[in-house]
Write an enzyme that holds these catalytic residues in place. Structure first.
Site, PDB file in Angstrom:
ATOM      1  N   ASP A 185       0.773  -1.058  -0.037  1.00 35.93           N
ATOM      2  CA  ASP A 185      -0.044  -0.004  -0.197  1.00 35.93           C
ATOM      3  C   ASP A 185       0.894   1.281  -0.045  1.00 35.93           C
ATOM      4  O   ASP A 185       0.577   2.219  -0.699  1.00 35.93           O
ATOM      5  CB  ASP A 185      -0.902  -0.112   1.117  1.00 35.93           C
ATOM      6  CG  ASP A 185      -1.982   1.255   1.128  1.00 35.93           C
ATOM      7  OD1 ASP A 185      -2.493   1.327   0.436  1.00 35.93           O
ATOM      8  OD2 ASP A 185      -1.924   1.789   2.278  1.00 35.93           O
ATOM      9  N   LYS A 197       1.371   4.176  -3.001  1.00 38.06           N
ATOM     10  CA  LYS A 197       1.364   5.796  -2.683  1.00 38.06           C
ATOM     11  C   LYS A 197       2.486   6.587  -3.275  1.00 38.06           C
ATOM     12  O   LYS A 197       2.512   7.490  -3.781  1.00 38.06           O
ATOM     13  CB  LYS A 197       1.090   5.896  -1.256  1.00 38.06           C
ATOM     14  CG  LYS A 197      -0.290   5.550  -0.681  1.00 38.06           C
ATOM     15  CD  LYS A 197      -0.348   5.507   0.858  1.00 38.06           C
ATOM     16  CE  LYS A 197      -1.681   5.301   1.376  1.00 38.06           C
ATOM     17  NZ  LYS A 197      -1.914   5.175   2.625  1.00 38.06           N
TER      18      LYS A 197
END
Ligand code: ASP
Ligand code: MG
Length: 883
Positions: free
Chosen positions: A741, A745
């Site tokens: 994750d 980003k």
């Protein structure tokens, strides 16, 4: 000038003709005598007979004095008011009831009125339709019976048999001949008004009103151009004045609109909607105080409320503004109707029979302050294109076109010609399009042969929208809004003086085009239609946030956010007027299985403008629809990161498509939830600032875990468990712990800097031991203690006053094609910026050339449904403001 004054108190009725001679006629001559005598300086002449009344001949000035005495005392002007009622006002039931009430109230109030009536309901259209059937030898009996039934309704004691017998004769004659003349047609259509006049007069008499029907064929005289007869002004004026002077004081005159007659008493009509014209003429001839035109709408609107629900009533218009509107279809305001009013400066009030609260629209010499704007429409038009290479520089083509069309009685509403003269576009009524084409083909036959003209084509089903009061200086706003909504006008033009711009659009785009432009032009709330996908944590919170602040946003920003679609992976809830606060219940009960095509179709059928699709899913499948959304005119907002972290080719492709369709795609919440991160980085980058490094704690959940773990003397597994139970992690916490994750980003930020990195380029430190990577969530959750040793060791091995942070780091030469992306657990000094983050905050340091060693730091809550939903909401508003 003519005056007709009644004073109900003294029962004096005064009629005057001409400027220096006044007659007064009066039912009670003694009262009048006394009055005159009381004013010693008033002398009156001999009692004469005028149209059967006793009349006194007195001088103008004396008359004025006398009138003052009589009428000031009564406290109101006794100039006559003309009331005109349209077809829908006179319909059976409520309409007719209200008309009777309006008239009766005015009479009881002592108001001096005359009433002009049109045919009831669609009588004129129906009579014309029957006539056409009869001429073709078709069976019209049923239509006729329906017509008769409606017109007679349940009225007792009102004998219309004479009228219907005449109609039967006329239709039989037409059937026999198989044709009819314009003269016969006028005779037939006249019955609409004749029936209406007779009926309403009788009904008023039933209410105790002394109503008197005046057949306008005895008043209004015209030439013999049947169907659209031209007024013979002087005789008509004389007739009207004469007829009115004969009225008894309490008689209320009712006049049939629309119909007139020639000097040899043949029935004529004044053109469709002609009873408005009749009313204006009567007002003019009688120097009326005001003309009240009763319709079935609240007045003149900024756009037709049937198309644009946000349309607003215009309170006041000047005659010339009204006339601008009339050019585009507002029949009440037709120049023919307005001119007699302008001549005598008589105000026209457009009122609603069905709404007595409403003040309507007042049309007078006074113009509105800001100048009015309005959107008017001619719905059923066709566009004729004349194309040919030989048109260039050729003289007289336009003249020939117009001559040909005028010979065929075809009027052209818009003409457009490029300076290259390769083609000419003409807009005509759709019914006339084929006739126009044929006529032009004949006219230009030789030019076809010489190849000067290549084709004459018709684009049927177009509509003309005119923005009255609009010049080109601010036209870009409504125009851009149209393009953004994928409506490309077929042509547009402007008038140089009249301040209006007309556009031709496909009829299927009309509804949407009007709504889109209306919001822009009037700055009143523009509707933005939202389709929201996913209503879990973030999505559900977003829906609630939108519904809660909808009203405030409409008031402050003039944006009306309308959630017309809400969907989860299985079901779709649609409501063009916006879903309600009970959406959860509704989607369960009324939700339907769907594909995105459902939503596209629904938006089209309901002409929904300014569309935004919002992706709050975490689904890779859904992302596959992005292209379709763009294709179908949607802007995109998403909290879903997937679309931005797929292959770089896809990333480029979607942006190309967005640029091509002039659509936007915002995803501020992809990194740092609601923190203004992407926007800031984008801005810095675009402004030419050289960003050299971006580093930070990107994951709210990992921030919480390592902040707490560094701080407290508790085992890693316990802290992880509390993070899970607080809802800080994904349902499967491994998604956080894997570092993927954070990697995503970081990649999204890198791509904002136009780096062409792929996901595989990221070096990610996966925090999950290999043995725990594959099992089920449940298995994983049962074995969390396995992690404790590993993390304790790392914690203990740090230098003094250091803490653990899981960071993403983008560095390297960021001017090159690719940067270095690293995601890892690091140990940092406690007093450093990264070392000081608390709770589940995110912190991001942006290093740039100008900021040097001191990065720009953005810090705050970087996770959580509420802040993420706020961030999505922000993106929606950003788009909504721009469209
Ligand atoms: N009845 C006529 C028409 O429909 C005149 C009017 O309504 O004003 O055209
Ligand atoms: Mg009408």
């Amino acid at each position: 000038a003519f005056i007709n004054l009644q004073n109900s108190k003294t029962n004096i009725h005064i009629i005057g003709v001409d400027s220096d001679l006044f007659f007064t006629a009066n039912e009670n001559k003694d009262t009048f005598k006394q009055l005159a005598q009381a004013k010693s300086n008033v002398t009156y002449g001999e009692i004469q007979s005028l149209h059967g009344h006793d009349a006194f001949l007195i001088e103008f000035e004396q008359m004025q004095q006398l009138l003052k005495g009589v009428f000031d005392a009564n406290g109101k002007s006794a100039k006559i008011k003309i009331l005109k009622f349209g077809g829908k006002s006179l319909s059976n039931g409520e309409g007719l009831g209200r008309v009777l009430e309006i008239i009766t109230n005015k009479v009881k109030n002592g108001e001096n009125i005359a009433v002009v009536l049109s045919a009831r309901e669609k009588a004129t259209d129906q009579l014309e339709a029957i006539l056409n059937k009869a001429a073709k030898g078709l069976d019209y009996r049923e239509d006729f019976e329906n017509f008769e039934r409606y017109q007679k309704h349940t009225f007792k004691n009102i004998n219309l048999s004479e009228e219907f017998q005449e109609l039967v004769k006329l239709f039989e004659g037409v059937t026999l001949l198989g044709d009819y003349s314009a003269k016969i047609k006028d005779q037939v259509l006249a019955y609409g008004e004749l029936i209406s006049g007779k009926l309403i007069t009788k009904l008023l008499i039933g209410e105790g009103i002394n109503a008197k029907l005046l057949d306008s064929r005895r008043l209004i005289k015209t030439d013999d151009s049947y169907g659209d007869a031209k007024l013979l002004e002087d005789v008509s004026r004389e007739n009207v004045i004469h007829e009115f002077s004969n009225l008894k004081p309490d008689e209320v005159p009712l006049i049939t609109g629309f119909i007139a007659s020639t000097e040899t008493d043949e029935t004529t009509t004044l053109g469709r909607n002609g009873s408005n014209y009749t009313a204006s003429l009567i007002a003019n001839f009688l120097d009326a105080e005001e003309l009240e035109n009763y319709t079935h709408v609240d007045g003149i609107f900024t756009a037709n409320p049937e198309f644009v629900s946000e349309a607003q009533r215009i309170e006041q218009l000047s005659y010339s503004e009204a006339n601008e509107l009339a050019n585009f279809g507002a029949t009440i305001l037709h120049a023919k109707t307005i001119i007699p009013l302008i001549e005598k400066n008589i105000p026209l009030r457009v009122l609603n029979t069905f709404n007595n609260e409403n003040e309507g629209t007042l049309i007078s010499a006074k113009s509105s302050k800001e100048g009015i704007k309005s959107l008017s429409v001619i719905e059923n038009e066709a566009l004729i294109n004349l194309e040919g290479r030989g048109l260039l520089g050729k003289v007289g083509i336009d003249a020939r076109i117009f001559r040909t069309l005028s010979q065929n009685n075809i009027s052209v509403s818009i003409i457009s010609q490029g300076s290259s003269e390769r083609g000419i576009g003409l807009v005509v009524n759709s019914e006339k399009a084929h006739l126009a084409k044929r006529a032009l083909e004949m006219e230009f036959e030789s030019d076809f042969q010489s190849r000067d003209i290549n084709t004459i084509t018709i684009v049927s089903e177009v509509s003309v929208i005119s923005i009255v009061g609009q010049d080109l200086s601010t036209f870009h706003k409504p125009y851009n809004a149209l393009i953004k909504n994928q409506i490309v006008p077929l042509l547009f033009n402007n008038t140089i003086s009249g301040k209006n711009v007309s556009l031709v659009v496909k009829k299927s785009d009309l509804h949407k085009a009007l709504n889109v432009m209306h919001g822009q032009i009037f700055g009143i709330s523009k509707k933005v239609n939202l389709a929201i996908f996913g209503h879990g944590n973030v999505g559900g919170t977003l829906v609630d946030q939108i519904l809660a602040s909808k009203k405030g946003i409409e008031e402050r920003k003039g944006i009306n956010l309308n959630v017309f679609a809400l969907a989860n992976s299985k079901k779709l809830l649609l409501n063009k007027d916006g879903i309600s606060k009970k959406w959860e219940e509704e989607i369960n009960e009324k939700g339907i299985p769907y594909t995105v095509e459902h939503i596209f179709d629904y938006a089209k059928i309901h002409h929904l403008e300014n569309l935004i699709a919002i992706d709050n899913t975490a689904s890779q499948d859904f992302v596959a629809n992005y292209f379709d959304f763009i294709e179908n005119g949607f802007d995109l907002v998403s909290s879903n990161k997937i679309a931005n972290t797929l292959g770089f080719d896809y990333y480029r492709l979607i942006r190309d498509e967005l640029a091509k369709k002039q659509k936007q795609y915002l995803y501020e919440t992809n990194v740092g939830a609601g923190l203004p991160l992407i926007d800031t980085i984008k801005l810095l980058h675009l402004s030419g600032e050289n960003i050299t490094r971006i580093k930070g704690v990107f994951s709210g959940s990992l921030s919480y875990i390592f902040n707490t773990f560094s701080e407290k003397d508790t085992s890693f597994s316990k802290i992880l468990k509390s993070a899970i139970s607080n809802g800080y992690t994904e349902p499967d916490p491994r998604e956080d712990l894997s570092g993927n994750d954070v990697g995503r980003k970081l990649l999204i930020l890198a791509r904002e800097l136009e780096l062409e990195n792929e996901f595989d380029d990221i070096s990610i430190q996966n925090l999950i031991p290999v043995s725990l990577r594959n099992g089920s969530v449940k298995e994983f959750l049962n074995e969390l203690e396995v992690l404790d040793d590993y993390f304790s060791k790392i914690k203990d091995n740090q230098e003094p006053n250091h803490v653990l942070r899981y960071v993403g780091d983008l560095y390297g030469d960021l001017q090159k094609e690719k940067g270095k992306l690293e995601v890892k657990l690091v140990s940092v000094p406690k007093e450093s910026a990264l070392g000081q983050v608390k709770g589940s905050d995110s912190i991001i340091e942006i290093y740039t050339e100008s900021y040097g060693e001191h990065p720009l730091v953005i810090q705050g809550a970087g996770a959580g449904a509420a802040v993420t939903a706020r961030g999505v909401f922000g993106d929606i508003l950003r788009i909504a403001e721009k469209i």
